[in-house]
Design an enzyme around this catalytic site. Sequence first.
Site, PDB file in Angstrom:
ATOM      1  CE1 TYR A 162     -52.217  49.408 -16.369  1.00 30.73           C
ATOM      2  CE2 TYR A 162     -52.474  50.589 -14.305  1.00 30.73           C
ATOM      3  CZ  TYR A 162     -52.151  50.581 -15.638  1.00 30.73           C
ATOM      4  OH  TYR A 162     -51.759  51.752 -16.242  1.00 30.73           O
TER       5      TYR A 162
ATOM      6  CG  LEU B  60     -39.245  57.629 -12.613  1.00 29.33           C
ATOM      7  CD1 LEU B  60     -39.244  56.783 -11.362  1.00 29.33           C
ATOM      8  CD2 LEU B  60     -38.586  58.968 -12.348  1.00 29.33           C
TER       9      LEU B  60
ATOM     10  N   GLY C 202     -39.382  54.236 -18.124  1.00 25.34           N
ATOM     11  CA  GLY C 202     -39.996  52.966 -18.493  1.00 25.34           C
ATOM     12  C   GLY C 202     -39.620  51.882 -17.520  1.00 25.34           C
TER      13      GLY C 202
END
Length: 301
Positions: free
Chosen positions: A63, A215, A217
């Site tokens: 990330y 939720l 995407g």
Amino acid sequence: MTDATHAATFKLGTRSVTRMGYGAMQLAGPHVFGPPKDRAAAVAVLRAAVERGITHIDTSDFYGPHVTNQIIREALAPYPDTLTIVTKVGAKRGDDASWNVASSAAELESAVHDNLRNLGRDVLDVVNYRAMFNVSGPGEGDIEAPLTALAELQAKGLIRHIGLSNVTARQIAQGRTITDIVCVQNLYNLAHRHDEALIDQLAGDGVAYVPFFPLGGFTPLQADALSRTAEQCDATPMQVALAWLLQRAPNMLLIPGTSSVAHLEQNIASVDLRLPDDALAALDTIAAANAQGSGASHERH
């Protein structure tokens, strides 16, 4: 619905974690690449999560890359003994922000050391191997070599527990012949419910199931049934979607992400939301409608 389904914690390997966790993916820049627009806000939401009792944070060194782990270290180190940080390996980012396979033994060892260094830890609590056989969701493929490589790093004391992400039931069975699997992290939410039988099987085995994109995407779930149920329960659609997951199975661990302390508090409040049977029945229509449609593609995690 059993009392266990409403329990606030679940055993993740040897660690007891809050079923409502926090996912750090959104702390990186757009498309999970580069730095965030507001690093101070990212630090603040992480500190708020821990202050409000969350003991389970999900992250990965890809990330950013490196960004979220470095922010987690800035915000939370030295870490509380109660905090469990779960990370992922098996992918790497290209200079163009692409997501690429990185599953050789050398790449996995490098990724583990990247996570250790950027988080500032001597051992990683849980490392999920993220399978990359199919860009749009789980795809069949042999995971013996990467799992064996991670098990060797575990034997060296660099990893406490191993999990799997973006995998099929067959891959989970194969993985469990190589090492103990403490969690499975796949796409699952009100609209995407392909893992129904798998969730129940893992619950029976005491293995955590961690739905990503709970939720819907990057594009949130939009459904009349969800909106009506939220109004009926005096809650937000997001809270209803999270509460539904918590009531779905006792082994469900949630990792919704946000860069807002206000949204974090809303997510945490969903733990206390109990959906009545008629609301659960109404929410089931979302999956049925999704199955009848063309089907949404699985977004990459």
